[in-house]
Structures are given as structure tokens and as C-alpha cells.
Design a protein around this motif. Structure first.
Motif, PDB file in Angstrom:
ATOM      1  N   ARG A  93       0.806  -1.223   0.000  1.00 38.60           N
ATOM      2  CA  ARG A  93       0.000   0.000   0.000  1.00 38.60           C
ATOM      3  C   ARG A  93       0.844   1.280   0.000  1.00 38.60           C
ATOM      4  NH1 ARG A  93      -1.690   0.510   6.030  1.00 38.60           N
ATOM      5  NH2 ARG A  93       0.191  -0.320   6.918  1.00 38.60           N
ATOM      6  N   TYR A  94       2.031   1.208   0.593  1.00 37.13           N
ATOM      7  CA  TYR A  94       2.866   2.404   0.668  1.00 37.13           C
ATOM      8  C   TYR A  94       3.637   2.622  -0.635  1.00 37.13           C
ATOM      9  CZ  TYR A  94       5.319   5.964   3.444  1.00 37.13           C
ATOM     10  OH  TYR A  94       5.782   7.136   3.960  1.00 37.13           O
ATOM     11  N   GLY A  95       4.350   1.559  -1.047  1.00 42.72           N
ATOM     12  CA  GLY A  95       5.164   1.656  -2.251  1.00 42.72           C
ATOM     13  C   GLY A  95       4.341   2.001  -3.479  1.00 42.72           C
ATOM     14  N   GLN A  96       3.131   1.467  -3.526  1.00 39.94           N
ATOM     15  CA  GLN A  96       2.273   1.714  -4.690  1.00 39.94           C
ATOM     16  C   GLN A  96       1.997   3.199  -4.897  1.00 39.94           C
ATOM     17  OE1 GLN A  96      -1.384  -0.443  -4.520  1.00 39.94           O
ATOM     18  NE2 GLN A  96      -0.290  -2.385  -4.302  1.00 39.94           N
ATOM     19  N   ILE A  97       1.745   3.889  -3.803  1.00 39.67           N
ATOM     20  CA  ILE A  97       1.409   5.313  -3.917  1.00 39.67           C
ATOM     21  C   ILE A  97       2.607   6.060  -4.489  1.00 39.67           C
ATOM     22  CG2 ILE A  97       0.804   7.375  -2.619  1.00 39.67           C
ATOM     23  CD1 ILE A  97      -0.726   5.565  -0.700  1.00 39.67           C
ATOM     24  N   ILE A  98       3.789   5.725  -3.959  1.00 44.12           N
ATOM     25  CA  ILE A  98       4.999   6.375  -4.470  1.00 44.12           C
ATOM     26  C   ILE A  98       5.184   6.014  -5.936  1.00 44.12           C
ATOM     27  CG2 ILE A  98       7.490   6.528  -4.208  1.00 44.12           C
ATOM     28  CD1 ILE A  98       6.980   5.801  -1.220  1.00 44.12           C
ATOM     29  N   GLY A  99       4.996   4.726  -6.248  1.00 41.25           N
ATOM     30  CA  GLY A  99       5.161   4.278  -7.623  1.00 41.25           C
ATOM     31  C   GLY A  99       4.225   4.996  -8.570  1.00 41.25           C
ATOM     32  N   ARG A 100       2.974   5.131  -8.161  1.00 42.12           N
ATOM     33  CA  ARG A 100       2.001   5.782  -9.040  1.00 42.12           C
ATOM     34  C   ARG A 100       2.354   7.247  -9.243  1.00 42.12           C
ATOM     35  NH1 ARG A 100      -3.017   4.593  -5.900  1.00 42.12           N
ATOM     36  NH2 ARG A 100      -3.717   6.477  -6.920  1.00 42.12           N
ATOM     37  N   MET A 101       2.875   7.867  -8.163  1.00 45.19           N
ATOM     38  CA  MET A 101       3.245   9.269  -8.284  1.00 45.19           C
ATOM     39  C   MET A 101       4.409   9.423  -9.258  1.00 45.19           C
ATOM     40  SD  MET A 101       3.676  11.808  -5.126  1.00 45.19           S
ATOM     41  CE  MET A 101       4.457  13.394  -5.313  1.00 45.19           C
ATOM     42  N   MET A 102       5.361   8.481  -9.199  1.00 46.87           N
ATOM     43  CA  MET A 102       6.477   8.531 -10.147  1.00 46.87           C
ATOM     44  C   MET A 102       5.944   8.337 -11.566  1.00 46.87           C
ATOM     45  SD  MET A 102       8.965   9.190  -8.315  1.00 46.87           S
ATOM     46  CE  MET A 102       8.002   9.871  -6.986  1.00 46.87           C
ATOM     47  N   TYR A 103       5.073   7.346 -11.712  1.00 46.49           N
ATOM     48  CA  TYR A 103       4.509   7.015 -13.012  1.00 46.49           C
ATOM     49  C   TYR A 103       3.787   8.218 -13.605  1.00 46.49           C
ATOM     50  CZ  TYR A 103       1.917   4.217 -16.429  1.00 46.49           C
ATOM     51  OH  TYR A 103       1.401   3.699 -17.576  1.00 46.49           O
ATOM     52  N   ALA A 104       2.998   8.885 -12.748  1.00 42.72           N
ATOM     53  CA  ALA A 104       2.231  10.041 -13.203  1.00 42.72           C
ATOM     54  C   ALA A 104       3.154  11.157 -13.688  1.00 42.72           C
ATOM     55  CB  ALA A 104       1.336  10.545 -12.070  1.00 42.72           C
ATOM     56  N   ASN A 105       4.372  11.175 -13.180  1.00 42.62           N
ATOM     57  CA  ASN A 105       5.290  12.237 -13.564  1.00 42.62           C
ATOM     58  C   ASN A 105       6.382  11.761 -14.505  1.00 42.62           C
ATOM     59  OD1 ASN A 105       4.443  14.756 -12.066  1.00 42.62           O
ATOM     60  ND2 ASN A 105       4.378  13.227 -10.449  1.00 42.62           N
ATOM     61  N   GLY A 106       6.171  10.561 -15.074  1.00 42.49           N
ATOM     62  CA  GLY A 106       7.074  10.072 -16.097  1.00 42.49           C
ATOM     63  C   GLY A 106       8.446   9.677 -15.596  1.00 42.49           C
ATOM     64  N   ILE A 107       8.541   9.313 -14.300  1.00 41.54           N
ATOM     65  CA  ILE A 107       9.840   8.868 -13.792  1.00 41.54           C
ATOM     66  C   ILE A 107       9.849   7.348 -13.782  1.00 41.54           C
ATOM     67  CG2 ILE A 107      11.369   8.813 -11.791  1.00 41.54           C
ATOM     68  CD1 ILE A 107      10.205  11.543 -11.031  1.00 41.54           C
ATOM     69  N   PRO A 108      10.746   6.718 -14.549  1.00 40.75           N
ATOM     70  CA  PRO A 108      10.761   5.263 -14.558  1.00 40.75           C
ATOM     71  C   PRO A 108      11.250   4.723 -13.217  1.00 40.75           C
ATOM     72  CG  PRO A 108      12.337   6.170 -16.150  1.00 40.75           C
ATOM     73  CD  PRO A 108      11.752   7.317 -15.409  1.00 40.75           C
ATOM     74  N   ALA A 109      10.611   3.666 -12.764  1.00 37.21           N
ATOM     75  CA  ALA A 109      11.003   3.061 -11.490  1.00 37.21           C
ATOM     76  C   ALA A 109      11.050   1.554 -11.650  1.00 37.21           C
ATOM     77  CB  ALA A 109      10.019   3.449 -10.385  1.00 37.21           C
ATOM     78  N   THR A 110      11.983   0.943 -10.966  1.00 34.95           N
ATOM     79  CA  THR A 110      12.059  -0.510 -10.929  1.00 34.95           C
ATOM     80  C   THR A 110      11.504  -0.963  -9.581  1.00 34.95           C
ATOM     81  OG1 THR A 110      14.037  -0.460 -12.271  1.00 34.95           O
ATOM     82  CG2 THR A 110      13.586  -2.493 -11.088  1.00 34.95           C
ATOM     83  N   VAL A 111      10.616  -1.947  -9.641  1.00 33.15           N
ATOM     84  CA  VAL A 111       9.939  -2.371  -8.415  1.00 33.15           C
ATOM     85  C   VAL A 111      10.441  -3.741  -7.991  1.00 33.15           C
ATOM     86  CG1 VAL A 111       7.720  -3.012  -7.445  1.00 33.15           C
ATOM     87  CG2 VAL A 111       7.876  -1.036  -8.958  1.00 33.15           C
ATOM     88  N   LEU A 112      10.720  -3.877  -6.704  1.00 31.94           N
ATOM     89  CA  LEU A 112      11.056  -5.183  -6.139  1.00 31.94           C
ATOM     90  C   LEU A 112       9.916  -5.594  -5.221  1.00 31.94           C
ATOM     91  CD1 LEU A 112      14.763  -4.604  -5.104  1.00 31.94           C
ATOM     92  CD2 LEU A 112      13.947  -6.001  -6.979  1.00 31.94           C
ATOM     93  N   GLU A 113       9.367  -6.767  -5.474  1.00 31.24           N
ATOM     94  CA  GLU A 113       8.204  -7.169  -4.674  1.00 31.24           C
ATOM     95  C   GLU A 113       8.258  -8.674  -4.492  1.00 31.24           C
ATOM     96  OE1 GLU A 113       5.409  -5.775  -3.078  1.00 31.24           O
ATOM     97  OE2 GLU A 113       5.096  -7.908  -2.655  1.00 31.24           O
ATOM     98  N   HIS A 114       7.959  -9.143  -3.292  1.00 29.54           N
ATOM     99  CA  HIS A 114       8.077 -10.580  -3.061  1.00 29.54           C
ATOM    100  C   HIS A 114       6.747 -11.316  -3.157  1.00 29.54           C
ATOM    101  CE1 HIS A 114       7.110  -9.055   0.937  1.00 29.54           C
ATOM    102  NE2 HIS A 114       6.489 -10.187   1.074  1.00 29.54           N
ATOM    103  N   ASP A 115       5.679 -10.585  -3.438  1.00 36.46           N
ATOM    104  CA  ASP A 115       4.379 -11.237  -3.594  1.00 36.46           C
ATOM    105  C   ASP A 115       4.134 -11.458  -5.092  1.00 36.46           C
ATOM    106  OD1 ASP A 115       1.777 -11.902  -3.923  1.00 36.46           O
ATOM    107  OD2 ASP A 115       0.963 -10.383  -2.576  1.00 36.46           O
ATOM    108  N   ALA A 116       4.129 -12.732  -5.467  1.00 38.60           N
ATOM    109  CA  ALA A 116       4.076 -13.067  -6.892  1.00 38.60           C
ATOM    110  C   ALA A 116       2.812 -12.515  -7.557  1.00 38.60           C
ATOM    111  CB  ALA A 116       4.133 -14.573  -7.058  1.00 38.60           C
ATOM    112  N   GLU A 117       1.722 -12.597  -6.833  1.00 31.30           N
ATOM    113  CA  GLU A 117       0.447 -12.135  -7.385  1.00 31.30           C
ATOM    114  C   GLU A 117       0.528 -10.648  -7.720  1.00 31.30           C
ATOM    115  OE1 GLU A 117      -3.857 -13.096  -7.790  1.00 31.30           O
ATOM    116  OE2 GLU A 117      -1.974 -14.156  -7.831  1.00 31.30           O
ATOM    117  N   GLN A 118       1.077  -9.907  -6.746  1.00 31.90           N
ATOM    118  CA  GLN A 118       1.240  -8.471  -6.908  1.00 31.90           C
ATOM    119  C   GLN A 118       2.101  -8.175  -8.135  1.00 31.90           C
ATOM    120  OE1 GLN A 118      -0.245  -5.766  -6.070  1.00 31.90           O
ATOM    121  NE2 GLN A 118       0.427  -5.555  -3.961  1.00 31.90           N
TER     122      GLN A 118
END
Lengths: 201, 604
Positions: free
Chosen positions: B413-438
Motif C-alpha cells: 500500500r505504501y510503495g504503490q502510492i509512491i510508484g504511481r506518483m512517479m509514473y504520473a510524472n514520467g519517472i521510470p522506477a524498478t519495483v522489487l516485490e516478493h508477492d508473486a500475485e502483486q
């Protein structure tokens, strides 16, 4: 704390030519002499640290207000700074003497060209007509309001014009208070605020 | 011990659970193992405190019924319909594959075919309780493997109906005689399901509303229990699987407005009854049989587990499941289950199977239920880390190094908000996540996502930590978050770490690691609520905002001032007390400051 405190306020510094150039040149001056306080960087949430601002002011001999003119006045955060930092009993009124005798220098730029500030231009007034609030703010605090340094038509100045402006600015900072025109400048009027003008305690 | 009273029985079961489960958890084992061990300990082969395990087992089966009801509540009819293919496809593949393989092996060993068929059918069944319980414990219910396990377990429940009808026929041999009742039974069963569906649709909502309007919470709980018990009883009346019936009822109620209420009311019963069920399974393991023919039991156990593992492995490959989920998926349905017990009992009643064979099979099944959670521990501790270490990024598509300037570790829930904000501003981000479904979900939106544990240096490197500028630490787990902070400081000192602190202790630990940009995850939302309270109390909105902002600055400064003493404090105060102690100090300090603050315009 430096003896010259520059309060810079530009809400969109990334688009600024003039204010940024002036700030950069001030940064290049000896740190013991000049301190630049970039209000929009210090207080992006508009939560001004009043104690810190007042402490910085007390150290200063010269206070510079550096900003683009927006709607015939200062940017919103700078106005908030005036509202919150220049408090009664500290900056003005009663026994307030903290700012008395200091110099206040307005360094401002306008988007409109000089010709627009004319009864015949679209701004309908000479630029001087917008200065009384500044002058009176200084006077109420017992400060000496120095002749402002203005740059009109900031969007269209050539690099050479800008460079000349910056040079004047830094030369002035370096040579303060030995400015030739200050000799003719009259001393501050005393603006005493009577107790009856304040709300009853 | 023959006439143990209800009271002493409860005492024994509850005490066993209360002692064994926390012990198991402390050892890092699952609660299921704790329950099973408790059962063995109090059973005839342990302290001999309980002898009527069978009876308890029947009662405790209700835990399974409740569990399926609750699972049904989570599944709307639409989603169940969407699952029809996995249910009938993978479910049938599991049943037919396992039965076929076991039957073949038994026939080769020279077992008569009728007996072999009954035994294979019984052994092919898995323990819904263990499989779904383990999924629940690991929070895997919503993953692809979780849903596949559920599908297969559901088909087994459905298949139990014809199997339990078939086994007596195998015994009697008089096929013509049994034809009519079977047909009649099917008709009755269909009628009952239809009645439950219609009743659930038309009657339940007004009934629940009427009960809820009585404003007596315990009566609503009673109604929830009554509902499940009644459905189970109706299903048993027509010899359908109680669990299946409860599941169907749950699905029917999934869109009901009382769904959450039913869930919260039944959840504790489910947990306790399931625990009781596992205890009863533990108690009913007949170590006598095991000790008489240890080799035969071991052979049976290894043989049928092996055959089922093989089939599950094939299914896992065919689905296909992500590498990381496979071992757990394969293991979860390998054990025998409670339906096996029923099949063997029915078979021995039909004189298809002698008592000795039945108890041999029962022992093997019960042991397999004990072995599965233990094997899961082995998979967790040994196999999964190896699998993960074997291939650098476990998900094959992304193995070229990434170069995005921002790395986000943890995409909850936390990382997603940051990720979406980066996405909205065109900043590429690499995500590390241990939940396969996610990972799957996020990747569908075209993100660079690594499946895996950010505490691994190779993964961080692959994610481009050497070139990135910012590392966002949004991992839920505090220990892992700190581990990544350590790694970053040691190997990628140029990275600016932006961290989320779960609590004050976490904040201090992050500061200790030179992380400068830390936000306490709850601070800002709590301040917004505080603002709302002030406004509701009559403060003007702008004033409320300013007070909240000043409070924020004040509380951040306070933490900063406490920093040098943080270690002493931690030493002085037991960790559990730390939160309260800090609160007390903050309150004291705030009381002290109040007067000064008023002068500063800090509060009114």
C-alpha cells in the motif's frame, strides 16, 4: 549568521531567469557576508519557522527582498512571511526595536516592460505607485528603505542585459553600506503605534 | 477415563492447544503442527487423556464446514463460475491421475481390484483442512496456486458424493439392487441444492435483516452458526458433503450486505474448530498399527505421497504456476484427508476391506497429514531459498540489468502510492516485490517488476542499484527493511534512501543507519484525522491545518532530540514496554511545552 540576509521568493524557480541568476550570484559571495534564504525551498508547506526567521533578521545589517513582482506585489509566501515574522512587539509597535536602523532593499523583476508601467500603458501606473506598501512596511519597523533595484521585462532581457543587472546587484552587496546615493537618503521616519491602536489586553 | 465429563474434556483440549500451539510458533513451526502434536500428546499413545477421538473428530469436522462457508463468502457466484474450468479441469486431473496411478501400483502389487479401487479413491482425496489452513496461514489464498488448490479441493468435495455411493456397491456386488436408491438419492440431492439456492436467494436477506434489527449481537452470531449448521444438516440428510453445501451457501451470501458481519462472527469458531479437528487427527493416529508393521506403513505412506506429488507436479507444470509457488502447491494436496477416513470406514462396513487393512490405511493417511506441515517447513527453510539462489531472478523474463533512476522495494500500500506518483510524472522506477500475485498485476501495467526478496544483494544489483539515484524502502517487514538499508549503505552508498518507518523504533533504527529521509507511515494520515477532529470541535479549517503542521514539526523535532538516548532507552525498557514509555515521555514533554507553545501560537 551573515550580515546580509537575502530573502528570496520565487514560487517557480525552475522557470526563473532573473531571480535564479541573482540568487546564484549571491551564493557565490563570501558566506560570512551573505546568506540566501530561499523561502519556497525552506517552507514548501507554507509553515514558516518564525523563531528561525527572526533570529536570522536580528543578525542582519541589510535585509534584501528578492522576488518577481506578481500581481503588483510580492509572492504569496513572502507576504505570509511578512504577516507572520514581523510580529507586534518584535518588529513594530510598543518597545519593538529589533529591526530598527537596519536597511531593507527590494530587488524585484517584472514581466511587463518598463513602458507598460505608464499612465498610457496596460499597467496604467508608474511602477513607483506600487511601492508604498513596501516603504511603509520598512518605516513601521524603523528600517531604512533603500532605492529598489528593478529589472523590467524580465522574460525578454538579453543575456548581456541580465549579466549587467547581476553585476550591479553583487557590486551593491559587496559595497553596502557605502552607496553614494545613501548620503542623500533621509533617515527613517519614526512610526510609533499608540497603545490605543491595539486590542485591549 | 471412560466417562470423562464435558468439563474435563474441554480442559484437556484447550490446555493442549494453549500449550502446544504457542510452543510450535516459538519454534517457527505452523500452528497446524502444534495442534497435531497436541493431539498426539493427549491421545492414547501419549498421555492417554483422550480416548474418544473419533467422536471429537466428527464434531470438529464442523471446523472444515465453517472454513468452506467462509471461503464461499469471499467468492461471488460470478467468480465461482469463472473458476469452473480449474475446478473441473485441474480437479478432475488430480482425482483421476492420483486414483489411476495408485490403482495401477496396487494392481501390480497383486491387490484385488475392488479393494484397490476403494483404497486408491480414498488415498487420492486430500485434506481440505490442512491445505486451506496452510494457505490461510501463509496468506496465499488469493494467489494463483491458492486458487488452484481451492479448485482441486472443491472438486474432491464434489467427487466424494459419487465415491461414497460407489464404494458400498463394490462391496455388495449386487448392482441391480442398488440402482434405484442411487437414482432417487441423486434426485433428492439435486432438489436439496436447488432448495438451498432458492432459499438463500429469497429468504435469507430478510431473515438476517430481521435478526440484525433485534440489536442483540450474540443472537446474530447464533443465527450465523444456525445457518451453517442447518445447511450442513440438510446436506447430510441427502448424503451430500456438508462442507460443499456450506461452501455453496457461502457463495450465495457473498453479495449479501451481512457478509462482513457473518465473517467476523464465524471466524473465531472456524479457527477453534479447525484446531480441534487437527487435535483429533493427532489423537486418532494409531501408533499401534504403525509399530506392528512399520515397514508396510512407511511404504504405503511414501508410496502414496510420492504418487500424489508426481501428479501435482504435472498439474503445476501444466497450469503453469510460477516457479516460486510450485513446491508449496505440489505439497499442499499430497497428503490424505478426512474423506479418506470416511471412504475406508464405508469400505470396511461394506466388507470390502477388513479392519486391519482399514486401520493400516487410516494410519498412513493420518501420518501423511502430520508429515505435510513438516514437509512445508522443509520446503520453506531449505528448498525455496535454494530455488531462489539457483537462478538469480526467479522470474525468467527479467534478467537483464535495469537502469531506472528509482528503485522501489516493496510494492504494497505504501510503495504503490509512491510508484504511481512517479509514473504520473514520467519517472521510470524498478519495483522489487516478493508477492508473486502483486508482481503479475503490476507487470500488466507495463512496469519493470522484479519478483523477489530485496534483501538479496544480487537482486538489488540486477535492479540497477549501482546506477539508480533513489531507493525507496517501502517493505512491510521491519527486519527486512533494515537489512536492505544496511545493504544499500554498504554496497551502494551513493543511493539516496527514502524510507517508510513502521513505528518509532523502526524510525530510530533507520536513523541509526544514516537514512535521512524517513516518513512514519501513520503520521500524516493521523495528523489529517487530528485536523478533522479539531475542525469538528469548532476550530477553523485553516487554523486546524496550521496546528497540525506545527504539531508535525514539533513531533519530528522531538524524535530527533531523543535520538542520542534511544539506545539507553531501549536498554532500560523492555521492548514491549517501549511504545508506552515513549508515549508517556512525549506526553510529559508536551505538557511541559504547552505554555511556551501558546506564546508561539502553537495551540489554543
Amino acid at each position: 549568521m551573515a550580515s546580509i540576509q537575502i530573502l528570496a521568493a520565487h514560487p517557480q524557480l525552475q522557470h526563473s531567469r532573473v531571480t535564479r541568476a541573482l540568487m546564484n550570484s549571491a551564493h557565490a559571495l563570501p558566506p560570512g557576508l551573505v546568506e540566501v534564504r530561499d523561502l519556497y525551498a525552506l517552507y514548501p508547506d507554507y509553515l514558516i519557522d518564525i523563531a528561525a526567521e527572526q533570529a536570522a533578521l536580528e543578525e542582519a545589517r541589510l535585509v534584501v527582498w528578492l522576488h518577481p513582482v506578481q500581481w503588483y506585489g510580492m509572492p504569496a509566501l513572502m507576504k505570509l512571511w511578512v504577516d507572520e515574522v514581523l510580529t507586534y512587539d518584535w518588529a513594530y509597535g510598543g518597545s519593538a526595536t529589533r529591526l530598527r536602523g537596519k536597511d531593507l532593499w527590494l530587488v524585484a523583476s517584472t514581466g511587463g516592460p518598463q513602458e507598460s508601467y505608464h499612465p498610457g500603458g496596460y499597467n496604467r501606473y508608474f511602477f513607483d505607485a506600487f511601492l508604498p506598501p513596501y516603504e511603509q512596511t520598512a518605516a513601521l519597523c524603523g528600517m531604512r528603505f533603500l532605492p529598489p533595484l528593478l529589472l523590467h521585462g524580465a522574460h525578454r532581457v538579453t543575456p548581456e542585459q541580465l549579466q549587467a543587472h547581476v553585476t550591479v546587484f553583487t557590486d551593491r552587496l559587496r559595497s553596502h553600506p557605502d552607496w553614494p546615493e545613501l548620503d542623500e537618503l533621509e533617515q527613517c521616519p519614526q512610526c510609533l503605534v499608540p497603545a490605543s491602536a491595539r486590542p485591549a489586553a | 477415563m471412560e466417562h470423562t465429563s464435558w468439563l474435563s474434556n474441554s480442559l484437556i483440549y484447550l490446555a493442549a492447544a494453549v500449550i502446544a500451539v504457542p510452543l510450535a510458533r516459538a519454534l517457527g513451526l505452523s500452528a497446524i503442527i502444534g495442534y497435531l502434536a497436541a493431539g498426539i500428546a493427549i491421545g492414547p499413545w501419549g498421555l492417554k487423556l483422550v480416548t474418544d477421538a473419533q467422536q471429537i473428530l466428527h464434531f470438529a469436522e464442523f471446523g472444515v464446514v465453517l472454513m468452506l462457508f467462509l471461503i464461499g463468502l469471499e467468492l461471488e457466484p460470478r467468480r465461482l463460475w469463472a473458476m469452473r474450468r480449474p475446478i473441473f479441469g485441474w480437479g478432475s486431473a488430480q482425482m483421476l491421475g492420483c486414483t489411476g496411478l495408485l490403482l495401477g501400483a496396487a494392481l501390480l502389487a497383486g491387490v484385488p481390484w475392488k479393494l484397490a479401487l476403494a483404497a486408491s479413491l480414498g488415498l487420492a482425496m486430500s485434506s481440505t483442512a490442512i491445505a486451506l489452513g496452510a494457505l490461510d496461514e501463509r496468506n496465499l489464498m488469493s494467489t494463483r496456486s491458492g486458487q488452484s488448490v481451492l479448485s482441486i479441493a472443491l472438486l474432491q468435495d464434489i467427487a466424494a458424493i459419487p465415491i461414497l455411493a460407489l464404494v458400498p456397491l463394490l462391496g455388495s456386488g449386487a448392482l441391480s439392487h442398488a440402482d434405484a436408491p442411487a437414482g432417487w438419492g441423486a434426485l433428492k440431492a439435486a432438489g436439496m441444492v436447488a432448495a438451498i439456492v432458492l432459499g438463500g436467494r429469497l429468504l435469507l436477506r430478510p431473515a438476517l435483516r430481521w435478526i440484525a434489527n433485534s440489536r442483540t449481537p450474540e443472537v446474530f452470531t447464533a443465527a450465523a452458526l444456525l445457518l451453517v449448521v442447518a445447511i450442513a444438516a440438510l446436506m447430510q440428510l441427502v448424503q451430500l458433503s456438508m462442507a460443499l453445501g456450506a461452501f455453496l451457501a457461502g457463495v450465495l451470501l457473498a453479495e449479501n450486505e451481512y457478509r462482513r458481519q457473518l465473517e467476523t462472527d464465524l471466524e473465531p469458531f472456524k479457527g477453534l474448530l479447525l484446531g480441534l479437528f487437527f487435535i483429533a487427527v493427532g489423537t486418532s493416529i494409531d501408533f499401534g498399527v504403525v509399530m506392528q508393521q512399520p515397514v508396510l506403513v512407511a511404504l504405503l505412506l511414501v508410496g502414496f505421497l510420492g504418487a500424489k506429488l508426481l501428479v501435482m507436479w504435472g498439474i503445476a507444470r501444466a497450469i503453469p504456476l510460477p516457479q516460486g509457488e510450485r513446491p508449496v502447491f505440489i505439497l499442499l494436496l499430497a497428503q490424505g484427508g478426512e474423506f479418506g477416513f470416511v471412504v475406508f470406514q464405508t469400505a470396511s462396513q461394506a466388507q470390502l476391506m477388513d479392519a486391519a487393512t482399514a486401520s493400516l490405511l487410516l494410519a498412513a493417511v493420518a501420518l501423511s497429514m502430520l508429515v505435510t506441515p513438516l514437509l512445508l517447513v522443509a520446503v520453506d527453510r531449505w528448498l525455496l531459498p535454494r530455488l531462489a539462489a539457483g537462478k538469480a531472478p526467479p522470474m525468467s523474463e527479467i534478467n537483464e540489468p535495469q537502469e531506472a533512476p528509482v528503485i522501489i522495494a516493496g510494492f504494497g500500500r505504501y510503495g504503490q502510492i509512491i510508484g504511481r506518483m512517479m509514473y504520473a510524472n514520467g519517472i521510470p522506477a524498478t519495483v522489487l516485490e516478493h508477492d508473486a500475485e502483486q508482481v503479475e498485476t503490476v507487470r500488466r501495467f507495463g512496469w519493470r517488476v522484479f519478483y523477489g526478496d530485496a534483501t538479496r544483494l544480487d537482486l538489488l544489483r540486477m535492479a540497477g542499484a549501482a546506477k539508480a539515484r533513489v531507493l525507496v524502502l517501502a517493505i512491510d517487514d521491519i527486519d527486512q527493511s533494515l537489512k536492505v538499508a544496511d545493504l544499500a549503505r554498504e554496497h551502494f552508498p551513493h543511493l539516496t534512501v527514502v524510507a517508510r518507518a513502521r513505528n518509532v523504533t523502526h524510525w530510530h533504527e533507520l536513523r541509526e543507519r544514516q537514512v535521512q529521509l524517513i516518513e512514519r507511515e501513520t503520521l500524516d494520515s493521523a495528523l489529517m484525522s487530528g485536523r478533522s477532529v479539531l475542525e469538528a470541535m469548532g476550530w477553523l479549517p485553516h487554523q486546524a491545518r496550521q496546528l497540525a503542521m506545527r504539531f508535525r514539526r514539533h513531533t519530528v523535532q522531538q524524535l530527533e532530540e531523543q535520538r542520542p538516548h534511544y539506545r539507553d532507552q531501549a536498554k532500560l525498557v523492555a521492548l514491549a514496554k517501549l511504545g508506552r514509555q515513549q508515549l508517556e515521555e512525549l506526553f510529559a514533554q508536551e505538557r511541559q511545552d504547552r505554555e511556551q507553545r501558546q506564546r508561539e501560537g502553537w495551540g489554543q
